[in-house]
Design a protein around this motif. Structure first.
Motif, PDB file in Angstrom:
ATOM      1  N   ARG A 177     -84.627  -9.323   3.099  1.00 44.80           N
ATOM      2  CA  ARG A 177     -85.491  -9.882   4.284  1.00 44.80           C
ATOM      3  C   ARG A 177     -84.819 -10.693   5.216  1.00 44.80           C
ATOM      4  O   ARG A 177     -84.847 -10.489   6.384  1.00 44.80           O
ATOM      5  CB  ARG A 177     -86.572 -10.807   3.821  1.00 44.80           C
ATOM      6  N   ALA A 178     -83.557 -11.306   4.754  1.00 43.85           N
ATOM      7  CA  ALA A 178     -82.696 -12.404   5.633  1.00 43.85           C
ATOM      8  C   ALA A 178     -82.056 -11.407   6.354  1.00 43.85           C
ATOM      9  O   ALA A 178     -81.674 -11.722   7.656  1.00 43.85           O
ATOM     10  CB  ALA A 178     -81.795 -13.311   4.744  1.00 43.85           C
ATOM     11  N   VAL A 179     -81.126 -10.205   5.857  1.00 44.30           N
ATOM     12  CA  VAL A 179     -80.431  -9.377   6.525  1.00 44.30           C
ATOM     13  C   VAL A 179     -81.354  -8.519   7.747  1.00 44.30           C
ATOM     14  O   VAL A 179     -80.802  -8.635   9.028  1.00 44.30           O
ATOM     15  CB  VAL A 179     -79.786  -8.379   5.589  1.00 44.30           C
ATOM     16  N   LEU A 180     -82.423  -8.350   7.364  1.00 46.00           N
ATOM     17  CA  LEU A 180     -83.137  -7.381   8.302  1.00 46.00           C
ATOM     18  C   LEU A 180     -83.733  -8.157   9.425  1.00 46.00           C
ATOM     19  O   LEU A 180     -83.687  -7.962  10.708  1.00 46.00           O
ATOM     20  CB  LEU A 180     -84.271  -6.619   7.585  1.00 46.00           C
ATOM     21  N   LEU A 181     -84.488  -9.249   8.908  1.00 45.08           N
ATOM     22  CA  LEU A 181     -85.199 -10.093   9.792  1.00 45.08           C
ATOM     23  C   LEU A 181     -84.046 -10.919  10.836  1.00 45.08           C
ATOM     24  O   LEU A 181     -84.423 -10.975  12.316  1.00 45.08           O
ATOM     25  CB  LEU A 181     -85.969 -11.253   9.210  1.00 45.08           C
TER      26      LEU A 181
END
Length: 352
Positions: free
Chosen positions: A131-135
Motif C-alpha cells: 500500500r505504501a509503495v503504490l499509494l
C-alpha cells in the motif's frame, strides 16, 4: 543530492533577504541537514519515520494551499490546454517535447520504492508495504499534476519555460512573494523540509539495504550491527553519513553546489533508470518461468511499456544523443556517464 539543494537554496535565500555575509556558506546548511538526519536515524525507525511524516505533511500542506490560491488567482486563465503539446518548450515541439520533459521527472518519482527495505520493521508488511509503495506513487503523482497545473496557469503557460528554481521571481518562492507577501517564507520552509525529509528517507533505504547485505556477508559483517537500545543499524547509518558528507563537500566545493547537485542528480538517474528497466525485464522473466499465474497484460505488455518509457530517460542521463531532443552533456555533467559505467562494472566484478 538533496542536501546540496538544501545548502544552496538556504544560502541563496538568506543572502538575498539579509544581504549579509552569508554567501558561500551553503556547506554549513548541508552539514546541519546531514546531522539532523543522522540523529533521527540513530534513534530508530520510529523517530526517523515520524520526522519524515511531520516534514512531509507540512510540505504537502503548504503547496496544496498555495496551489489552490494560484488556481483562484488565475481566474479566466485556467485552461486544459496546458495538458496538450501547445506550450512545449521552443525547439521541443509535439510529443518529443513531452518525452524530453519526462526525463526530468525521474528524480521527482525516484524513491517511490523506498518503503520496501523497511519491511522487517513494519507491522503486517505484506499489506502495508504494498500500500505504501503504490499509494505514495499515485498520491504524489496527483499532487505534482495539481501543483504544476496551478503554477503554470498562474505564471502563464507561454512563459512557463522560463520558470526555474531558487529565490528568483520566476520560481515558487518568487511567485508566492509577489502574490501573497509573507507566504513566500512558508514555501521556503516547505522546500527546506522537503530536502531534509528526502534525505531522511534516503538514509533509511541505504542503511537498511547495507544492513541486509552485511547480514549475508556481501558487505562486511559490521554493517549488520544493531544498536541494542534503539534497534537501528548504527554502522550502516554512520557509513551513509560519511559518504554523504564526502560527496556533498567534495563535489560542491570543487564545482559549486548547484553544479554538484546536477552531477549527482544525473548519476542517480543513470543508476535508478537502469534498475527500473532491469526490474521490468525481471518481471517478464520471473512470471514467464512460473507454470501458473502468467498474465500477458500485467507480466508482458506493461513491463515492455515500462522499458520503452524509461529508455529515453536513461539515454538522456548517459548523454547519448539517440533522439533529437537529447543533447550531449558538457563537462562536468559529461563525466557522470563514464563514472556510473565504471561504478556498475565494479559492482558486477564484486558480485561475481
Amino acid at each position: 543530492m538533496v542536501l546540496l539543494q538544501l545548502g544552496f537554496t538556504t544560502d541563496g535565500t538568506l543572502h538575498s533577504e539579509f544581504h549579509g555575509d552569508t554567501a558561500n556558506l551553503w556547506w554549513v546548511w548541508s552539514i546541519l541537514g546531514a546531522l539532523i538526519v543522522l540523529a533521527a536515524g540513530y534513534y530508530g525507525i520510529r523517530t526517523s519515520a515520524r520526522l519524515g511524516t511531520i516534514l512531509g505533511v507540512f510540505e504537502i500542506g503548504v503547496f496544496l494551499v498555495l496551489a489552490v490560491f494560484l488556481v483562484v488567482h488565475a481566474g479566466s486563465n485556467n485552461t486544459l490546454s496546458v495538458f496538450t503539446t501547445k506550450y512545449t518548450t521552443p525547439g521541443f515541439h509535439g510529443i518529443s517535447g513531452v518525452i524530453a520533459g519526462s526525463v526530468f521527472t525521474i528524480l521527482a518519482f525516484g524513491g517511490f520504492e523506498g518503503a520496501a527495505p523497511l519491511a522487517e520493521e513494519t507491522r503486517d508488511p505484506r499489506r502495508n508495504i504494498r500500500r505504501a509503495v503504490l499509494l505514495s506513487t499515485l498520491l504524489i503523482g496527483a499532487l505534482y499534476v495539481f501543483t504544476t497545473y496551478a503554477i503554470d496557469v498562474a505564471f502563464g503557460p507561454a512563459a512557463f519555460h522560463n520558470f526555474t528554481t531558487g529565490a528568483t521571481s520566476a520560481s515558487w518562492v518568487g511567485v508566492a512573494r509577489s502574490l501573497y507577501g509573507i507566504f513566500w517564507f512558508f514555501v521556503f520552509l516547505a522546500i527546506v523540509n522537503s530536502t531534509i525529509a528526502n534525505s531522511n528517507a534516503g538514509m533509511n533505504v541505504s542503511s537498511r539495504t547495507a544492513y541486509a547485505m552485511g547480514r549475508i556477508r556481501v558487505f562486511p559483517s559490521f554493517f549488520a550491527h544493531i544498536n541494542a537500545r534503539h534497534r537501528a543499524p548504527v554502522y550502516s547509518i554512520l557509513a551513509a553519513f560519511v559518504i554523504t558528507i564526502a560527496v556533498t563537500l567534495g563535489l560542491g566545493i570543487h564545482y559549486t553546489a548547484p553544479v554538484a547537485f546536477a552531477m549527482v542528480g544525473t548519476g542517480i538517474v543513470i543508476l535508478l533508470v537502469a534498475i527500473y528497466i532491469l526490474m521490468n525485464v525481471a518481471c517478464i522473466g520471473y512470471f514467464a518461468r512460473k507454470r501458473t499465474g502468467f498474465n500477458v497484460l500485467s507480466h508482458l505488455i506493461i513491463p515492455l511499456l515500462g522499458i520503452a518509457a524509461f529508455v529515453p530517460a536513461w539515454l538522456s542521463g548517459v548523454g547519448i544523443p539517440a533522439f533529437n531532443f537529447i543533447k550531449p552533456f558538457t563537462p562536468p555533467l559529461s563525466y557522470m556517464g563514464p563514472a556510473m559505467g565504471i561504478w556498475m562494472i565494479i559492482g558486477l566484478i564484486y558480485l561475481i
